[in-house]
Structure formats: C-alpha cells, structure tokens
Scaffold this active site. Structure first.
Site, PDB file in Angstrom:
ATOM      1  N   GLU A  88      -5.845  -4.566  10.454  1.00 34.92           N
ATOM      2  CA  GLU A  88      -4.866  -3.493  10.623  1.00 34.92           C
ATOM      3  C   GLU A  88      -5.194  -2.708  11.889  1.00 34.92           C
ATOM      4  O   GLU A  88      -5.957  -1.724  11.835  1.00 34.92           O
ATOM      5  CB  GLU A  88      -4.889  -2.554   9.412  1.00 34.92           C
ATOM      6  CG  GLU A  88      -4.500  -3.219   8.115  1.00 34.92           C
ATOM      7  CD  GLU A  88      -3.797  -2.248   7.168  1.00 34.92           C
ATOM      8  OE1 GLU A  88      -2.788  -2.648   6.595  1.00 34.92           O
ATOM      9  OE2 GLU A  88      -4.245  -1.094   7.039  1.00 34.92           O
ATOM     10  N   GLU A 125      -7.086   4.974   7.277  1.00 33.78           N
ATOM     11  CA  GLU A 125      -6.838   6.379   6.928  1.00 33.78           C
ATOM     12  C   GLU A 125      -8.034   6.965   6.173  1.00 33.78           C
ATOM     13  O   GLU A 125      -8.342   8.148   6.313  1.00 33.78           O
ATOM     14  CB  GLU A 125      -5.535   6.501   6.120  1.00 33.78           C
ATOM     15  CG  GLU A 125      -4.329   6.331   7.042  1.00 33.78           C
ATOM     16  CD  GLU A 125      -3.084   5.751   6.391  1.00 33.78           C
ATOM     17  OE1 GLU A 125      -2.976   5.758   5.150  1.00 33.78           O
ATOM     18  OE2 GLU A 125      -2.218   5.267   7.145  1.00 33.78           O
ATOM     19  N   LYS A 167       0.132   4.273  -0.415  1.00 31.56           N
ATOM     20  CA  LYS A 167      -0.521   5.486   0.095  1.00 31.56           C
ATOM     21  C   LYS A 167      -0.285   6.645  -0.880  1.00 31.56           C
ATOM     22  O   LYS A 167      -0.256   6.422  -2.094  1.00 31.56           O
ATOM     23  CB  LYS A 167      -0.027   5.788   1.509  1.00 31.56           C
ATOM     24  CG  LYS A 167      -0.137   4.542   2.402  1.00 31.56           C
ATOM     25  CD  LYS A 167       0.011   4.813   3.859  1.00 31.56           C
ATOM     26  CE  LYS A 167      -0.123   3.506   4.628  1.00 31.56           C
ATOM     27  NZ  LYS A 167      -0.207   3.683   6.061  1.00 31.56           N
ATOM     28  N   SER A 169       2.966  -1.644  10.448  1.00 31.17           N
ATOM     29  CA  SER A 169       4.406  -1.688  10.765  1.00 31.17           C
ATOM     30  C   SER A 169       5.076  -3.023  10.451  1.00 31.17           C
ATOM     31  O   SER A 169       5.991  -3.440  11.165  1.00 31.17           O
ATOM     32  CB  SER A 169       4.656  -1.278  12.216  1.00 31.17           C
ATOM     33  OG  SER A 169       4.238   0.058  12.428  1.00 31.17           O
ATOM     34  N   ASN A 203       0.867  -1.175   0.000  1.00 34.93           N
ATOM     35  CA  ASN A 203       0.000   0.000   0.000  1.00 34.93           C
ATOM     36  C   ASN A 203       0.906   1.229   0.000  1.00 34.93           C
ATOM     37  O   ASN A 203       1.463   1.588   1.030  1.00 34.93           O
ATOM     38  CB  ASN A 203      -0.887  -0.029   1.255  1.00 34.93           C
ATOM     39  CG  ASN A 203      -1.701   1.246   1.405  1.00 34.93           C
ATOM     40  OD1 ASN A 203      -1.774   2.063   0.494  1.00 34.93           O
ATOM     41  ND2 ASN A 203      -2.308   1.427   2.573  1.00 34.93           N
ATOM     42  N   HIS A 263      -9.725   1.356   4.377  1.00 35.47           N
ATOM     43  CA  HIS A 263      -8.466   1.543   5.108  1.00 35.47           C
ATOM     44  C   HIS A 263      -8.703   2.544   6.239  1.00 35.47           C
ATOM     45  O   HIS A 263      -9.477   3.498   6.083  1.00 35.47           O
ATOM     46  CB  HIS A 263      -7.378   2.048   4.151  1.00 35.47           C
ATOM     47  CG  HIS A 263      -6.025   2.078   4.794  1.00 35.47           C
ATOM     48  ND1 HIS A 263      -5.635   3.090   5.639  1.00 35.47           N
ATOM     49  CD2 HIS A 263      -5.002   1.191   4.751  1.00 35.47           C
ATOM     50  CE1 HIS A 263      -4.404   2.824   6.072  1.00 35.47           C
ATOM     51  NE2 HIS A 263      -4.001   1.676   5.552  1.00 35.47           N
ATOM     52  N   GLY A 299       2.063   2.656  10.816  1.00 36.01           N
ATOM     53  CA  GLY A 299       3.012   3.762  10.704  1.00 36.01           C
ATOM     54  C   GLY A 299       3.697   4.132  12.013  1.00 36.01           C
ATOM     55  O   GLY A 299       4.290   5.200  12.113  1.00 36.01           O
TER      56      GLY A 299
HETATM   57  P1  PGA Z   1       2.555   0.649   7.635  1.00 34.71           P
HETATM   58  O1  PGA Z   1       1.121   0.841   6.927  1.00 34.71           O
HETATM   59  O2  PGA Z   1       3.123  -0.654   7.123  1.00 34.71           O
HETATM   60  O3  PGA Z   1       3.370   1.839   7.182  1.00 34.71           O
HETATM   61  O4  PGA Z   1       2.321   0.628   9.099  1.00 34.71           O
HETATM   62  C1  PGA Z   1       0.262  -0.253   6.713  1.00 34.71           C
HETATM   63  C2  PGA Z   1      -1.030   0.203   6.128  1.00 34.71           C
HETATM   64  O5  PGA Z   1      -1.494   1.297   6.458  1.00 34.71           O
HETATM   65  O6  PGA Z   1      -1.640  -0.516   5.305  1.00 34.71           O
END
Ligand code: PGA
Length: 260
Positions: free
Chosen positions: A178, A108, A22, A224, A20, A106, A184
């Site tokens: 998630e 976000e 982003k 992460s 992903n 997601h 993140g």
């Molecule tokens: P990250 O993001 O691996 O940077 O924690 C994962 C995600 O949001 O799908």
C-alpha cells in the site's frame, strides 16, 4: 531465480478481495452492507472475500455473514492475550468473536498511532500463534518514493516484520503493498509499477524464507482501488488481490471490484 511481473499466473495463489472499512459503519450499517452484498454477489466468488469492519461491528458482521463464504478480519489488535492495556483488543478476543483475519501495520496505524516495525512484528508473531491470518501492510511515503528510497523502506518493513517468523508461518501471511501516497488520494499506482513493487517484495520474501514460500504468499495491492481501475491492477500476475478502503464502503462498488 528472481521474479518478474510478467511470469505465468501461479495456480496456488487464490485471489483475495479485502474491504478495509476503517472508522466507518456502525453495526447496523455493517449488517446492511452484508445483506446487500449477499444479494449482489450470490453464488461462489472468484476470490476469497474478507470484510474488515471496525472493532464494534466485528460481532455483527460475523453473525450477518453466517455460513456465506466471507471471512471477517479486524483492522488491528494488540499482541498480548490479556492484561492492563486500556482500549486494546487481544487475539483471543478476536478469535472468540469468530474473526479469522487481522490487518497489521496499516500505514494509518503507523502514521497516526506511532506503530513501529518492531510492534508490527510482535503483533504478527502473536496473530500467527493464535491462528489468525495476518494481512501485513507495507509501503512507502511520497517523500520516500521521491527520494528513491522505496526499496529500502519496503525491505526494512518486510524484514523486521518477519523476524523470528518461520518460512511455514510466512506462507500463511497475506501481504498488502500500500504505497501511502496512493491511499485515499484517488491516484492509484500504475498497474505495471505496482507489479514491479510486488515482485520486489516477493524477491525479498524469497531471500528471507526461500523461493517455495515466496511462490505461495499472496500480495495484495491497496491504495485508491476503484471499480474503474481494478481490472487493470488485478490483471497483473504479481498482484494477487486488493485491499480496498473507500470503494469498499458501498456494496455495489465492492462487488464490481470483486467481479473484475
Ligand atoms: P483507499 O484505502 O482504497 O481508500 O485508498 C486503502 C487502504 O487504506 O487500505
């Protein structure tokens, strides 16, 4: 029967390693990633690989991937086929580009763009109707976890997402657990704890759609994931792959995760 984290590997669930990206990477940067990835990960992959670039890089990534065994997914879509929805992208548009997957719900999108469970459900119905494979994200916030609400939150997210969806359609969905506090932050969930949440999600799917469907649904872990912790997470029987954000931006670290 209820599932637990320790049962034998299920032969019908091929692992998935999904990137992903982003809001990172221009089309040129995305093409450069694919070129490097293809050099580093030549030959058949042990897992299904899905790259999810931003909307503007989707076409370039589809082209760069060519006939390599890599799927391309969008990070979002709207549910209507067309219409006066400024700034949105429809499932028909994604299909026309050669996109096969789409991330839905997601955290976000839920947090920053006000997406509700009901909207995720509409998008899911539409994605399935248009032959896209949805990657549906669920997971609790830190305060929800701290107040013991993890199960309640995930239960709600899964059951509303799946309303009006048939068991056959559910078997085509990829879920991603998630936990929002792990995204993140550099603090991934402990493998055994993540596996327990995955088992909980699988039990929920079994209750709604029947055990055979729950057996074949892939549930990825996201939050992460890194080259250092991937092997531990992916060795859990309940964890069928990973949805990777920051560690997917460099081909080298993404390939390290793929190889683990
Ligand atoms: P990250 O993001 O691996 O940077 O924690 C994962 C995600 O949001 O799908």
């Amino acid at each position: 029967m209820s599932y637990n984290a320790q049962r034998d590997t299920h032969p019908m669930r091929k692992p998935v390693i999904a990137a992903n990206w982003k809001m990172y990477k221009t089309p040129a940067e995305a093409r450069a990633f694919v070129a490097e990835f293809l050099k580093l990960a030549a030959g058949p992959h042990p897992a299904e690989v899905i790259l999810c670039p931003s909307m503007t890089a989707l076409g370039s990534v589809v082209e760069a991937v060519g006939t390599a065994p890599i799927a391309v997914g969008a990070q979002n879509m709207y549910y209507a086929e067309e219409g006066a929805f400024t700034g949105e992208t429809s499932p028909l548009m994604l299909r026309a580009l050669g996109v096969t997957h789409v991330i839905l719900g997601h955290s976000e999108r839920r947090q920053f763009f006000c997406e509700t469970d009901e909207l995720v459900n509409k998008k899911l119905i539409s994605a399935l109707a248009h032959g896209l494979t949805p990657i549906v994200c669920v997971g609790e916030l830190e305060e929800e976890r701290n107040s013991g609400k993890t199960e309640e939150v995930i239960d709600r997210q899964v059951s509303i997402a799946l309303s009006e969806i048939t068991p056959e359609q559910t078997s085509r969905i990829i879920f991603a657990y998630e936990p929002v506090w792990a995204i993140g932050t550099g603090h991934a969930a402990r493998p055994s704890a993540a596996a327990e949440e995955h088992a909980m999600i699988r039990n929920k799917i079994a209750a709604l759609m029947g055990q055979p469907v729950a057996e074949v649904v892939r549930i990825l872990y996201g939050g992460s994931v890194s080259p250092e912790n991937a092997a531990g997470l992916l060795s859990q029987t309940e964890i069928d792959g990973a949805l990777i954000g920051s560690a997917s931006l460099q081909a080298e670290s993404f390939v390290k995760i793929l190889k683990s």
